[in-house]
Design a protein around this motif. Sequence first.
Motif, short mmCIF file in Angstrom:
data_model
loop_
_atom_site.label_atom_id
_atom_site.label_comp_id
_atom_site.label_asym_id
_atom_site.label_seq_id
_atom_site.Cartn_x
_atom_site.Cartn_y
_atom_site.Cartn_z
N ASP A 229 0.82 -1.15 -0.02
CA ASP A 229 0.02 0.02 -0.04
C ASP A 229 1.05 1.22 0.16
O ASP A 229 0.42 2.27 0.39
CB ASP A 229 -0.85 -0.09 1.14
N ILE A 230 2.16 1.20 -0.25
CA ILE A 230 2.90 2.21 -0.32
C ILE A 230 2.97 2.87 -1.69
O ILE A 230 2.84 2.29 -2.63
CB ILE A 230 4.50 1.82 -0.29
N PRO A 231 2.79 4.22 -1.70
CA PRO A 231 2.58 5.08 -2.88
C PRO A 231 3.39 4.77 -4.07
O PRO A 231 2.93 4.93 -5.33
CB PRO A 231 2.63 6.72 -2.61
N GLY A 232 4.54 4.32 -3.86
CA GLY A 232 5.47 4.23 -5.20
C GLY A 232 6.73 3.66 -4.90
O GLY A 232 6.96 3.27 -3.93
N ILE A 233 7.73 4.12 -5.92
CA ILE A 233 9.34 3.71 -5.91
C ILE A 233 9.85 4.78 -5.89
O ILE A 233 9.79 5.85 -6.58
CB ILE A 233 9.24 2.55 -7.05
N VAL A 234 11.02 4.85 -5.23
CA VAL A 234 12.15 5.80 -5.51
C VAL A 234 13.52 5.12 -6.23
O VAL A 234 14.01 4.38 -5.59
CB VAL A 234 12.77 6.55 -4.16
N GLY A 235 13.61 5.55 -7.26
CA GLY A 235 14.61 4.74 -8.24
C GLY A 235 15.84 5.42 -7.95
O GLY A 235 16.04 6.57 -7.95
N LEU A 236 16.83 4.46 -7.52
CA LEU A 236 18.19 4.86 -7.14
C LEU A 236 19.45 4.08 -8.03
O LEU A 236 20.49 3.95 -7.55
CB LEU A 236 18.48 4.71 -5.56
N THR A 237 19.21 3.73 -9.08
CA THR A 237 20.03 3.12 -9.89
C THR A 237 21.24 4.43 -10.46
O THR A 237 20.73 5.42 -10.14
CB THR A 237 19.77 2.43 -11.23
N ASN A 238 22.10 4.08 -11.06
CA ASN A 238 23.08 4.93 -11.49
C ASN A 238 22.73 5.11 -13.04
O ASN A 238 23.74 5.13 -13.90
CB ASN A 238 24.51 4.35 -11.45
N HIS A 239 21.41 5.49 -13.24
CA HIS A 239 21.01 5.90 -14.57
C HIS A 239 20.44 7.21 -14.63
O HIS A 239 19.97 7.82 -13.66
CB HIS A 239 19.63 4.77 -14.96
N SER A 241 17.93 8.81 -15.49
CA SER A 241 16.56 8.86 -15.08
C SER A 241 16.17 8.65 -13.62
O SER A 241 15.05 9.15 -13.37
CB SER A 241 15.56 8.05 -15.89
N SER A 242 17.08 8.21 -13.06
CA SER A 242 16.87 7.72 -11.59
C SER A 242 17.02 9.21 -10.72
O SER A 242 17.57 10.16 -11.13
CB SER A 242 17.76 6.71 -11.10
N LEU A 243 16.74 9.05 -9.56
CA LEU A 243 16.75 10.27 -8.69
C LEU A 243 17.96 10.71 -8.51
O LEU A 243 18.38 11.68 -8.48
CB LEU A 243 16.02 9.71 -7.20
N VAL A 244 18.92 9.59 -8.22
CA VAL A 244 20.39 9.84 -8.13
C VAL A 244 20.92 10.28 -9.28
O VAL A 244 21.64 11.47 -9.30
CB VAL A 244 21.19 8.59 -7.97
N GLY A 245 20.66 9.97 -10.37
CA GLY A 245 21.22 10.30 -11.72
C GLY A 245 20.78 11.96 -12.25
O GLY A 245 21.49 12.66 -12.39
N GLN A 246 19.53 12.18 -11.74
CA GLN A 246 19.10 13.42 -11.94
C GLN A 246 19.50 14.73 -11.08
O GLN A 246 19.96 15.73 -11.36
CB GLN A 246 17.45 13.63 -11.82
N LEU A 247 19.87 14.09 -9.77
CA LEU A 247 20.40 15.02 -8.89
C LEU A 247 21.70 15.38 -9.23
O LEU A 247 22.49 16.55 -8.80
CB LEU A 247 20.11 14.63 -7.34
N GLY A 248 22.55 14.56 -9.82
CA GLY A 248 23.90 14.90 -10.18
C GLY A 248 24.61 14.54 -9.16
O GLY A 248 25.95 15.29 -9.24
N PHE A 249 24.58 13.97 -7.99
CA PHE A 249 25.33 13.94 -7.04
C PHE A 249 26.16 12.79 -7.47
O PHE A 249 25.94 11.79 -8.07
CB PHE A 249 24.51 13.53 -5.68
N SER A 250 27.65 12.92 -6.87
CA SER A 250 28.69 11.95 -7.15
C SER A 250 28.67 10.83 -6.00
O SER A 250 29.53 9.71 -6.43
CB SER A 250 30.00 12.68 -7.14
N SER A 251 27.87 10.73 -5.07
CA SER A 251 28.00 9.69 -4.25
C SER A 251 26.55 9.79 -3.33
O SER A 251 25.81 10.83 -3.46
CB SER A 251 29.10 9.76 -3.22
#
Length: 455
Positions: A229-239, A241-251
């Motif tokens: 019943d969780i609203p969705g997913i937070v994508g964290l791959t090194n792609h 389109s993921s949140l990590v990739g879009q934020l541009g953080f190196s780590s």
Amino acid sequence: MASIPAMMMLSVILIIISYFSFSFAISKDISFIAPLIHRSSPESPFYDPNATPLDIVKASIRTSSARAIAFSNLNSNNIHINSDSPVPRLDLINEDYVIKYGIGSPPMDTYGVPDTGSSLTWLQCKGCVECYIQPIPLFDPTQSSTYNTVMCGSDECNKAAYTRLCNGTSQEKCPYGIKYVDGSYSYGDIATETFTFPQVTTSDISLDYYNHSKIIFGCGLKDNFMTTDIPGIVGLTNHRSSLVGQLGFSSFSYCLSANASFHGQMRFGSAAIISGSPTKIAPNQAGNYYFQNVEGLYVDGEKVEGIPDWVFKFVESSPGAGGLLIDTGSAVSVFPPVAFDPLIEKLKKYMQSRGIEPMLDETGTFKLCYDIKYLHTEALPAIEIWFTDKSESLILSDANAWKIMPKGLFCLAMIGIITNISILGMHQMRDLNVGIDLKLSQVSFSYNPQCPQYQ
């Protein structure tokens, strides 16, 4: 002497310049820390008081098994995450932990499963024609001043993962579709929105929150997440389109306590804790976190013999190839029988040499169990993952290698199933700080039985 109006105008200009200079200065080294909340904690909006510990464990086993099979299929079949059709890439999601963030302007609090195996952040949106029930309000795009629909042919549409075939017109909304092996799915529109994260730090100042505009995400309009019943997913791959990739953080890094009543942390950017001897991550198109240099499994300092070389060697898009994957979406670790069975036998022999015989797990959940009186004793051997490029092994402690079960048992919290891919699951990462350096393609582990608590 300048006139008063002129001086006032000069002051306004200086203030504006100072503001933009300040904004630029903090944006160069901004970072944030997000809470990880265990869903079995009463503080979680997804807490189910009726779920027994055994119910949760069995659900975790199903999750981890299905994801290992799906990752294996992805690698063997060379499925691309930018395919124009739904991607049957993974199955159930580990629901043990959720990450809290804000979305929209003004921001509303929501939650998602942090998943290092997914490349798109998505959540259910109000107005969905098919929805599953969630205990918190749906995100309503019409109530946000910063919501923007992405159109076909745009850079954002081309960047997003799991997008479906557009009909060739830029006036059409950019659709996405994800279909999971268990029958779950999410279809909807790719959009951009402002995401808000708490506990921000910069090199100059500490802020209460951090807004990042124009984050690409999936606004789910036809959803069926069969087991959650969780609203969705937070994508964290090194792609990209993921949140990590879009934020541009190196780590980024995360740390989870073995005590479910404590909150864990995910730390992004300069706030990430990168400590311990690193080992390389194998490059791959999907941006998943496969170890590149696994040497083997060890028990009490002795290598587990008989495991074929291919088991831990990741070769992208090669049928029959193996690999060991870091996956926050899997609850427990998974190995193919050719690796799991030798590990079980090595552990049995070690314990038998000390006069300790295994006991049957009547629930049928785990393969190797012992009387709980031997937990946290010198009788338990160290289980280690060794690397060829790392000076230190990854040692699994009693707390993250074993799990307490009903009827006075503790069991090895790992499973063996017929698959090519092995997975390092979340249970085995408890009491560890996991630091991922995206720039250097490295991951490091440091033992921390008292993970920093989110305040």
